[in-house]
Design a protein around this motif. Sequence first.
Motif, PDB file in Angstrom:
ATOM      1  N   VAL A  73       4.608  -6.163  87.194  1.00 57.52           N
ATOM      2  CA  VAL A  73       3.871  -7.487  87.036  1.00 57.52           C
ATOM      3  C   VAL A  73       3.972  -7.693  85.020  1.00 57.52           C
ATOM      4  O   VAL A  73       3.161  -6.271  84.133  1.00 57.52           O
ATOM      5  CB  VAL A  73       2.437  -7.691  87.292  1.00 57.52           C
ATOM      6  CG1 VAL A  73       1.615  -9.144  86.952  1.00 57.52           C
ATOM      7  CG2 VAL A  73       2.528  -7.710  89.044  1.00 57.52           C
ATOM      8  N   ASN A  81      -1.349 -18.002  80.681  1.00 57.05           N
ATOM      9  CA  ASN A  81      -2.424 -18.436  82.592  1.00 57.05           C
ATOM     10  C   ASN A  81      -3.256 -18.916  81.989  1.00 57.05           C
ATOM     11  O   ASN A  81      -4.213 -19.599  82.687  1.00 57.05           O
ATOM     12  CB  ASN A  81      -1.425 -17.224  82.463  1.00 57.05           C
ATOM     13  CG  ASN A  81      -1.416 -15.793  82.970  1.00 57.05           C
ATOM     14  OD1 ASN A  81      -2.812 -15.143  81.849  1.00 57.05           O
ATOM     15  ND2 ASN A  81      -0.855 -14.675  82.400  1.00 57.05           N
ATOM     16  N   HIS A 138      -0.313 -14.862  92.040  1.00 57.00           N
ATOM     17  CA  HIS A 138      -0.722 -13.998  90.648  1.00 57.00           C
ATOM     18  C   HIS A 138      -1.765 -13.166  91.125  1.00 57.00           C
ATOM     19  O   HIS A 138      -1.753 -11.475  91.067  1.00 57.00           O
ATOM     20  CB  HIS A 138      -1.372 -14.303  89.364  1.00 57.00           C
ATOM     21  CG  HIS A 138      -1.162 -13.885  88.338  1.00 57.00           C
ATOM     22  ND1 HIS A 138      -2.608 -14.063  86.600  1.00 57.00           N
ATOM     23  CD2 HIS A 138      -1.469 -12.454  87.643  1.00 57.00           C
ATOM     24  CE1 HIS A 138      -2.535 -12.834  85.908  1.00 57.00           C
ATOM     25  NE2 HIS A 138      -1.604 -12.246  86.881  1.00 57.00           N
ATOM     26  N   PRO A 160       4.146 -13.947  85.589  1.00 58.67           N
ATOM     27  CA  PRO A 160       2.509 -14.698  85.858  1.00 58.67           C
ATOM     28  C   PRO A 160       2.725 -15.361  84.797  1.00 58.67           C
ATOM     29  O   PRO A 160       1.772 -16.055  84.463  1.00 58.67           O
ATOM     30  CB  PRO A 160       1.538 -13.836  85.945  1.00 58.67           C
ATOM     31  CG  PRO A 160       2.424 -12.660  84.439  1.00 58.67           C
ATOM     32  CD  PRO A 160       4.115 -12.377  84.548  1.00 58.67           C
TER      33      PRO A 160
END
Length: 477
Positions: A73, A81, A138, A160
């Motif tokens: 990630v 985000n 996420h 993300p």
Amino acid sequence: MLTFKKSRTLQFITSIFHSIHSQITSNPRISLFIFSLSLVQLLIFCSPFPPPPAPVSLPSPADDRCKEGKVYVYKLPTMFNSDLVGTCEDLDPWHWQCGVATNGGYGTTATELAGIIPENLLQAWHRTNQFSSEIIFHNRILKHKCRTMEPESATVFYIPFYAGLAVGKYLFTDSSNDERDFHAVELIKWVQMQRYWRRSNGSDHVIVLGRITWDFRRLTDPEKRWGSTFLNMPEMQTVTRFTIERAPGDYHDVGIPYPTGFHPRSISDIRTWQNFIRTYNRTSLFTFVGAAREDVGDDIRGLLLQTCRNESVSGTCRVADCAVTPCANGSSAIMESLLGSEFCLQPRGDSFTRRSVFDCMIAGAVPVLFWNRTMYDQYEWYLPEEPESYSVFIDHDDVSAGRKSIKGVLENYSKEVVKKMRERVIEIIPKIVYSDDESNNGGMKDAFDIAMDGVLRRFKAERDERRRESDVNVPVN
């Protein structure tokens, strides 16, 4: 300890001596045998080597839960985000953010369903917004069993970026194209500086899009101002995209279910809900949840709405008019309509897909479709290969032209056939819901699990194929 051992040794030697002495005086042959045996015992007892260790259990076989690979990630700047999440009061007039900004994308508890659904399942139902998959994924990936902190060991690289929230801020305002593209352009700049992106040009990267694919494919015509050009950018052509509506023929678009309000906390929640809808007393043949949209070309929702109203007098159809009843995040009226009907009419929405199809199936009603692209061409990782086993298809042209009667088609299905179709729908439910991220579903795969397993398998297969091709092309000396 050492003194004690010497003392024991001396005692042992003394006892052997006395034994030999007595045997020599009485029987010389036996004494020779005893002497030899005693000498062996003495050597073993006095040996400086430790006794053999007790058997040690072998370590258990390596954990193969991540045999398809691991996911890394990226830690993006928050502008991509968390800064985009906002509050319930901002953005467009429909206040769709309320179902996104709370409870990790699940929304608040749907207390209005009290008295309609089993009391012990009330905490598993939420006012979830249909555009919240970016946040849901996420949060779940951060806790995924195959997440790795070492990018070198990763098969999948997850970006993300909340692209849907980024463009959603501008869809219902008089904004410029530069504003709609701003976050996407900046994101591309950021990933191009990452080593593992440059290594693969993004071909082993995945992103989740909370809106339909068309919201990221704005046409080049200056007059076309809807959405961003994110997916038209050259850098995005090899990135895999999870999206609630995919573009037909685009290998890198993977359709995932719309988030609904049901987020089971355990396998028990799933079983309880399945039993509840299996035995629910459905008194209407079909239902329609929606509103007329004359501004959408080739739309038959107005016709279906009127058909349902005409049949509601006899109780054949239940109608939930979204022009009167708020439908965005679900309501008690919608739940009652879906639970009380054998079938639910599912025309195309503003685009070909609509969340209502999943609301319908989770309520145990059999969906009636009018376009193939509403489901059959969208969610191949989630649905059975035989669409007739869980749905009814009536071509929209036949409905518009009056060649087929919806009531007539549905009445031709026997009770036994409808029961079998509903059982198939009930079997699908675990695959199309997003479980509570702390839940333990006893190995039951939900929509998130299926998506992650699928992309890990796909990327591993692609990597293995590249290696085989590389081996074939190695020159032989």
